[in-house]
Scaffold this motif. Structure first.
Motif, PDB file in Angstrom:
ATOM      1  N   ALA A 210      34.016  69.924  23.539  1.00 53.82           N
ATOM      2  CA  ALA A 210      34.486  69.374  22.266  1.00 53.82           C
ATOM      3  C   ALA A 210      33.492  69.716  21.165  1.00 53.82           C
ATOM      4  O   ALA A 210      32.279  69.705  21.379  1.00 53.82           O
ATOM      5  N   LYS A 211      34.012  70.031  19.989  1.00 51.16           N
ATOM      6  CA  LYS A 211      33.164  70.431  18.871  1.00 51.16           C
ATOM      7  C   LYS A 211      32.731  69.251  18.010  1.00 51.16           C
ATOM      8  O   LYS A 211      31.808  69.373  17.207  1.00 51.16           O
ATOM      9  N   GLY A 212      33.439  68.111  18.144  1.00 52.85           N
ATOM     10  CA  GLY A 212      33.116  66.943  17.352  1.00 52.85           C
ATOM     11  C   GLY A 212      33.299  65.674  18.153  1.00 52.85           C
ATOM     12  O   GLY A 212      33.982  65.659  19.187  1.00 52.85           O
ATOM     13  N   ILE A 213      32.691  64.596  17.668  1.00 53.99           N
ATOM     14  CA  ILE A 213      32.792  63.316  18.358  1.00 53.99           C
ATOM     15  C   ILE A 213      32.934  62.204  17.330  1.00 53.99           C
ATOM     16  O   ILE A 213      32.346  62.262  16.242  1.00 53.99           O
ATOM     17  N   LYS A 214      33.752  61.219  17.664  1.00 53.66           N
ATOM     18  CA  LYS A 214      33.867  59.998  16.879  1.00 53.66           C
ATOM     19  C   LYS A 214      33.344  58.852  17.724  1.00 53.66           C
ATOM     20  O   LYS A 214      33.891  58.559  18.796  1.00 53.66           O
ATOM     21  N   LEU A 215      32.285  58.216  17.248  1.00 57.77           N
ATOM     22  CA  LEU A 215      31.719  57.059  17.919  1.00 57.77           C
ATOM     23  C   LEU A 215      32.265  55.818  17.239  1.00 57.77           C
ATOM     24  O   LEU A 215      32.030  55.589  16.056  1.00 57.77           O
ATOM     25  N   GLN A 216      33.002  55.038  17.976  1.00 58.11           N
ATOM     26  CA  GLN A 216      33.754  53.915  17.417  1.00 58.11           C
ATOM     27  C   GLN A 216      33.309  52.611  18.047  1.00 58.11           C
ATOM     28  O   GLN A 216      33.330  52.471  19.275  1.00 58.11           O
ATOM     29  N   LEU A 217      32.904  51.670  17.242  1.00 64.01           N
ATOM     30  CA  LEU A 217      32.637  50.322  17.728  1.00 64.01           C
ATOM     31  C   LEU A 217      33.933  49.673  18.196  1.00 64.01           C
ATOM     32  O   LEU A 217      34.970  49.807  17.545  1.00 64.01           O
TER      33      LEU A 217
END
Length: 295
Positions: A210-217
């Protein structure tokens, strides 16, 4: 100080200016809601299907874009702003190819749109949809956002994700083979997960390509089954200090070219049950960035 590749910097590197994201609602459903996989959706998902900030699906895609532009205009500095059309609500590859083509192309043809981002499930990417996404990507950039959330089977079962990890891995390979960039959603603070389990999920995302990541609370929203478990005392949400510490450890793992699309998120304040400290997103981001700078 920890450094990471922010989304704003990525957009500036790629497009030469700040880019704004417009949330759209194409009126789609989800196999985890319509009975194909389940009927209740993921345990944390509100009735809006993660599209609580998206425009009304009663409007055309072009009209939604124009409406969303008005809603973000106070944030804009400089002239000739450009935008990403973000198909956010529910599962945005879960429709006929003809319908998807109409939606995607209407966004792509808008002169102020520089690319489209499509939020979906890894198990909703049949070959004809993959071909369509590649066709769109040849016109303007396409990002596909996959809701992984966790790599751990017990947690995935609890949140009713509805597909095994191998499906995510296969979807990433299929998208990358077509030159489409993948952004993976990870939820931090899921019930029963230790910090090391969360970091294992981040490591898997890195290794997946994966080229990007979303870190979500993890947000607990009213009206969800997760809220019922929270109110029954079955788990606790992360404290602000715990979340900061986990974010810093996540960022330490990331390769320098992985784009961080999100460090946290914000649920609608009228629906937010916990953690209440997350309600002021601007304050949270300022504190996060201060802590990252000092780490």
């Amino acid at each position: 100080m920890i450094t990471y590749y922010s989304l704003n910097q990525y957009y500036r590197d790629r497009f030469g200016q700040k880019i704004y994201k417009l949330s759209l609602n194409a009126g789609m459903s989800c196999p985890n809601r319509d009975g194909t996989i389940g009927t209740g959706g993921c345990i944390f998902c509100s009735a809006g299907g993660s599209g609580d900030f998206a425009a009304s699906s009663t409007l055309s895609i072009f009209e939604q874009i124009e409406d969303a532009k008005k809603r973000v205009e106070k944030k804009i500095t400089g002239s000739s702003p450009k935008y990403i059309a973000y198909f956010q609500a529910y599962t945005n590859t879960y429709a006929s190819t003809d319908y998807l083509r109409t939606c995607y192309m209407e966004a792509i043809r808008h002169p102020d749109i520089v690319g489209i981002s499509v939020a979906t499930r890894p198990d909703c990417l049949p070959q004809d949809v993959l071909t369509l996404l590649a066709e769109c990507n040849a016109i303007k950039p396409v990002w596909v956002e996959l809701g992984l959330q966790t790599i751990h089977d017990a947690t995935a079962d609890y949140i009713r994700r509805g597909y095994p990890l191998t499906v995510y891995d296969s979807a990433v390979k299929e998208l990358l083979s077509r030159g489409i960039e993948v952004v993976t959603h990870v939820i931090l603070g899921l019930p029963g997960e230790s910090k090391e389990m969360m970091l294992d999920t981040v490591r898997h995302v890195i290794n997946s390509g994966a080229k990007g990541i979303k870190l979500q609370l993890l947000h607990v929203l009213s009206g969800t089954d997760l809220a019922k478990d929270y109110e029954a005392g079955k788990f606790e949400t992360l404290t602000f200090d715990e979340y900061i510490a986990i974010i810093i450890d996540c960022l330490r793992l990331l390769p320098p070219d992985m784009v961080v699309h999100r460090l946290t998120g914000d649920g609608p304040k009228k629906l937010l049950v916990a953690p209440l400290w997350s309600a002021n997103k601007k304050h949270v981001l300022n504190q996060l960035n201060n802590a990252i700078h000092k780490a």
